[in-house]
Design a protein around this motif. Structure first.
Motif, PDB file in Angstrom:
ATOM      1  N   PHE A  20      27.615  61.770  29.613  1.00 36.17           N
ATOM      2  CA  PHE A  20      28.726  60.842  29.833  1.00 36.17           C
ATOM      3  C   PHE A  20      28.318  59.407  29.492  1.00 36.17           C
ATOM      4  N   GLU A  21      27.107  59.005  29.880  1.00 31.57           N
ATOM      5  CA  GLU A  21      26.648  57.643  29.575  1.00 31.57           C
ATOM      6  C   GLU A  21      26.563  57.417  28.063  1.00 31.57           C
ATOM      7  N   SER A  22      26.178  58.459  27.330  1.00 29.48           N
ATOM      8  CA  SER A  22      26.115  58.356  25.863  1.00 29.48           C
ATOM      9  C   SER A  22      27.508  58.083  25.298  1.00 29.48           C
ATOM     10  N   ALA A  23      28.507  58.812  25.843  1.00 31.90           N
ATOM     11  CA  ALA A  23      29.896  58.621  25.405  1.00 31.90           C
ATOM     12  C   ALA A  23      30.388  57.217  25.758  1.00 31.90           C
ATOM     13  N   LEU A  24      30.028  56.769  26.960  1.00 36.66           N
ATOM     14  CA  LEU A  24      30.454  55.442  27.432  1.00 36.66           C
ATOM     15  C   LEU A  24      29.839  54.335  26.572  1.00 36.66           C
ATOM     16  N   LEU A  25      28.564  54.510  26.241  1.00 32.97           N
ATOM     17  CA  LEU A  25      27.859  53.537  25.405  1.00 32.97           C
ATOM     18  C   LEU A  25      28.495  53.464  24.013  1.00 32.97           C
ATOM     19  N   ASP A  26      28.816  54.629  23.465  1.00 36.05           N
ATOM     20  CA  ASP A  26      29.474  54.675  22.152  1.00 36.05           C
ATOM     21  C   ASP A  26      30.824  53.951  22.217  1.00 36.05           C
ATOM     22  N   ALA A  27      31.599  54.250  23.273  1.00 34.99           N
ATOM     23  CA  ALA A  27      32.923  53.629  23.422  1.00 34.99           C
ATOM     24  C   ALA A  27      32.810  52.109  23.496  1.00 34.99           C
ATOM     25  N   LYS A  28      31.813  51.641  24.258  1.00 34.59           N
ATOM     26  CA  LYS A  28      31.609  50.190  24.402  1.00 34.59           C
ATOM     27  C   LYS A  28      31.252  49.567  23.041  1.00 34.59           C
ATOM     28  N   MET A  29      30.423  50.273  22.283  1.00 33.86           N
ATOM     29  CA  MET A  29      30.038  49.767  20.957  1.00 33.86           C
ATOM     30  C   MET A  29      31.223  49.759  19.994  1.00 33.86           C
ATOM     31  N   GLN A  30      32.077  50.773  20.083  1.00 30.78           N
ATOM     32  CA  GLN A  30      33.278  50.813  19.232  1.00 30.78           C
ATOM     33  C   GLN A  30      34.140  49.574  19.470  1.00 30.78           C
ATOM     34  N   ILE A  31      34.281  49.215  20.753  1.00 26.41           N
ATOM     35  CA  ILE A  31      35.118  48.060  21.102  1.00 26.41           C
ATOM     36  C   ILE A  31      34.435  46.749  20.712  1.00 26.41           C
ATOM     37  N   GLU A  32      33.126  46.664  20.989  1.00 25.95           N
ATOM     38  CA  GLU A  32      32.392  45.434  20.664  1.00 25.95           C
ATOM     39  C   GLU A  32      32.373  45.161  19.160  1.00 25.95           C
ATOM     40  N   GLU A  33      32.270  46.231  18.380  1.00 20.61           N
ATOM     41  CA  GLU A  33      32.228  46.063  16.916  1.00 20.61           C
ATOM     42  C   GLU A  33      33.634  45.989  16.311  1.00 20.61           C
ATOM     43  N   GLN A  34      34.649  45.991  17.177  1.00 19.15           N
ATOM     44  CA  GLN A  34      36.051  45.927  16.767  1.00 19.15           C
ATOM     45  C   GLN A  34      36.458  47.093  15.858  1.00 19.15           C
ATOM     46  N   GLU A  35      35.786  48.230  16.073  1.00 21.69           N
ATOM     47  CA  GLU A  35      36.174  49.460  15.366  1.00 21.69           C
ATOM     48  C   GLU A  35      37.411  50.063  16.040  1.00 21.69           C
ATOM     49  N   ALA A  36      37.549  49.785  17.340  1.00 18.01           N
ATOM     50  CA  ALA A  36      38.689  50.325  18.101  1.00 18.01           C
ATOM     51  C   ALA A  36      39.100  49.314  19.158  1.00 18.01           C
ATOM     52  N   GLN A  37      40.391  49.328  19.493  1.00 17.24           N
ATOM     53  CA  GLN A  37      40.866  48.436  20.555  1.00 17.24           C
ATOM     54  C   GLN A  37      41.017  49.175  21.876  1.00 17.24           C
ATOM     55  N   SER A  38      41.258  50.483  21.766  1.00 19.22           N
ATOM     56  CA  SER A  38      41.385  51.302  22.985  1.00 19.22           C
ATOM     57  C   SER A  38      40.681  52.640  22.753  1.00 19.22           C
ATOM     58  N   VAL A  39      39.898  53.043  23.741  1.00 19.12           N
ATOM     59  CA  VAL A  39      39.133  54.287  23.629  1.00 19.12           C
ATOM     60  C   VAL A  39      39.324  55.114  24.897  1.00 19.12           C
ATOM     61  N   LEU A  40      39.568  56.401  24.717  1.00 19.06           N
ATOM     62  CA  LEU A  40      39.633  57.322  25.852  1.00 19.06           C
ATOM     63  C   LEU A  40      38.264  57.980  25.965  1.00 19.06           C
ATOM     64  N   VAL A  41      37.590  57.757  27.087  1.00 21.19           N
ATOM     65  CA  VAL A  41      36.243  58.309  27.239  1.00 21.19           C
ATOM     66  C   VAL A  41      36.178  59.142  28.523  1.00 21.19           C
ATOM     67  N   GLY A  42      35.499  60.289  28.464  1.00 18.42           N
ATOM     68  CA  GLY A  42      35.479  61.149  29.641  1.00 18.42           C
ATOM     69  C   GLY A  42      34.254  62.026  29.731  1.00 18.42           C
ATOM     70  N   GLY A  43      34.026  62.562  30.929  1.00 22.47           N
ATOM     71  CA  GLY A  43      32.949  63.520  31.149  1.00 22.47           C
ATOM     72  C   GLY A  43      33.520  64.773  31.785  1.00 22.47           C
ATOM     73  N   ILE A  44      33.220  65.934  31.191  1.00 20.04           N
ATOM     74  CA  ILE A  44      33.806  67.195  31.662  1.00 20.04           C
ATOM     75  C   ILE A  44      32.728  68.264  31.782  1.00 20.04           C
ATOM     76  N   ASP A  45      32.723  68.975  32.890  1.00 14.86           N
ATOM     77  CA  ASP A  45      31.889  70.180  33.013  1.00 14.86           C
ATOM     78  C   ASP A  45      32.586  71.166  33.921  1.00 14.86           C
ATOM     79  N   GLU A  46      32.352  72.456  33.663  1.00 10.86           N
ATOM     80  CA  GLU A  46      32.956  73.504  34.500  1.00 10.86           C
ATOM     81  C   GLU A  46      31.873  74.487  34.928  1.00 10.86           C
ATOM     82  N   ASN A  47      32.154  75.201  36.010  1.00  7.65           N
ATOM     83  CA  ASN A  47      31.230  76.236  36.486  1.00  7.65           C
ATOM     84  C   ASN A  47      31.543  77.565  35.822  1.00  7.65           C
ATOM     85  N   GLY A  48      30.523  78.298  35.459  1.00  2.29           N
ATOM     86  CA  GLY A  48      30.688  79.677  35.007  1.00  2.29           C
ATOM     87  C   GLY A  48      29.931  80.562  35.983  1.00  2.29           C
ATOM     88  N   GLU A  49      30.508  81.709  36.299  1.00  7.05           N
ATOM     89  CA  GLU A  49      29.922  82.576  37.337  1.00  7.05           C
ATOM     90  C   GLU A  49      28.489  82.988  36.997  1.00  7.05           C
TER      91      GLU A  49
END
Length: 352
Positions: free
Chosen positions: A143-172
């Motif tokens: 998740f931190e890797s995704a967040l860091l990328d999102a922050k860099m996208q905004i700082e470099e003006q590659e994007a103005q809005s970014v949806l960033v998330g962390g997802i995990d599920e349990n498997g039996e």
């Protein structure tokens, strides 16, 4: 460009939707694997589509939809997700089908949906977002890797809005393997009290937390993301100096931190990383924890960021997440620190 959190959405092992802030949270001392509290999926996904989706995908879609609605936007420029194990349920299903059918007559559905980037892809399809779409699979710093990328996208003006998330599920099956391996606490070791744990392994969980990051501050802004740092390995005695230099690079000192969020997961073998900080450098700072509510999983730190964002906006700390009794008049700057089994250390700094 500065990076602001303008919308948040969280589906977790607590009721973190349709509530103000953890007022319905339950500290479960009896379970070593926590189950998701499901939202009404039919409000977000058509029942026909929902039937074919694993819970990780459904939770990701719902959490992202809640975050988008919260941010009052229809479209984002980029979608960045982090996940440790991806859609593990579908991976298990596919492997089981291989064995059950002697590697013959296999339907590809589970295989197609078992990839880690399925969640980001499904969200993009629903939103018709044709922009940058990336998934990070970096263990406990996914998740931190995704967040860091999102922050860099905004700082470099590659994007103005970014949806960033962390997802995990349990498997039996995976959960059973984790118990065998000792990553999850044994079944008969109740009560599972993380702060007073004397056993190894952690209480396990699952969840999906999403954030809308934008380059402008709005009336509904939660916080500003100041900085993120990821370090692979640290010795116990190096964490404090690492935090000090991390704060120094942001013109801050330890005394400037209004709350410290630590990833206590009840694993006695590695709790010393957190205890050292809580008892020494941050003894005069409110210390918070969250894995007794969310469980431990690779992207549990996304739940922590959701929690910290809420604290800055509401200026309140629910009793259930306090690890000490220190209080501050205002909560403007919060530091999050997480690690898993002594590796993948991450620091995230947010402010009002």
């Amino acid at each position: 460009m500065k990076t602001y959190i303008n919308g948040i959405g969280c589906i977790s092992t607590q009721k973190t939707f349709d509530t103000v802030f953890l007022e319905e949270a339950i500290h479960n001392n009896d379970e070593n694997v926590l189950k998701i509290v499901s939202p009404a999926y039919k409000d977000f996904i058509s029942p026909a589509a929902s039937r074919r989706m694993a819970k990780g995908i459904k939770n990701g879609i719902v959490a992202s939809a809640i975050a988008m609605k919260d941010a009052q936007i229809e479209k984002v420029d980029a979608i960045i997700t982090g996940t440790g194990l991806g859609c593990i349920e579908d991976s298990e299903k596919f492997l089981k089908n291989i064995l059950d059918n002697n590697e013959e007559f296999l339907t590809p559905t589970s295989f197609i949906q078992s990839t880690h980037n399925t969640v980001g892809a499904q969200i993009a399809l629903l939103q018709q977002c044709k922009g940058y779409n990336f998934t990070y699979v970096n263990g406990a710093v996914s998740f931190e890797s995704a967040l860091l990328d999102a922050k860099m996208q905004i700082e470099e003006q590659e994007a103005q809005s970014v949806l960033v998330g962390g997802i995990d599920e349990n498997g039996e099956y995976t959960t059973a393997l984790f118990k065998l391996y000792g990553r999850i606490k044994q079944d008969n070791q109740q009560p599972y009290n993380l702060l007073e744990s004397k056993t190894s392994g952690s209480v396990y969980g699952e969840g999906a937390s999403f954030f809308v990051l934008e380059n402008e501050r709005k009336d509904n802004t939660y916080a500003e993301v100041l900085d993120i740092a990821i370090i692979n390995t640290l010795e116990e005695n190096e964490v404090e100096s690492e935090i000090t230099s991390f704060l120094k690079s942001n013109q801050l000192e330890i005394s400037d931190i209004d709350a410290l969020v630590l990833g206590f997961d009840g694993n006695i073998d590695f709790e010393i990383y957190y205890k050292n900080l809580a008892e020494n450098a941050f003894a005069q700072t409110p210390v918070l924890y969250y894995k007794h509510l969310s469980g431990e999983y690779d992207t549990a730190s996304a739940f922590a960021l959701w929690m910290a964002s809420k604290i800055i906006k509401t200026q309140e700390i629910p009793e259930i997440i306090k690890a000490n009794s220190v209080e501050k008049p205002a909560y403007n700057t919060i530091l999050l620190y997480n690690q898993l089994n002594g590796k993948n250390h991450s620091f995230t700094l947010i402010s009002k």
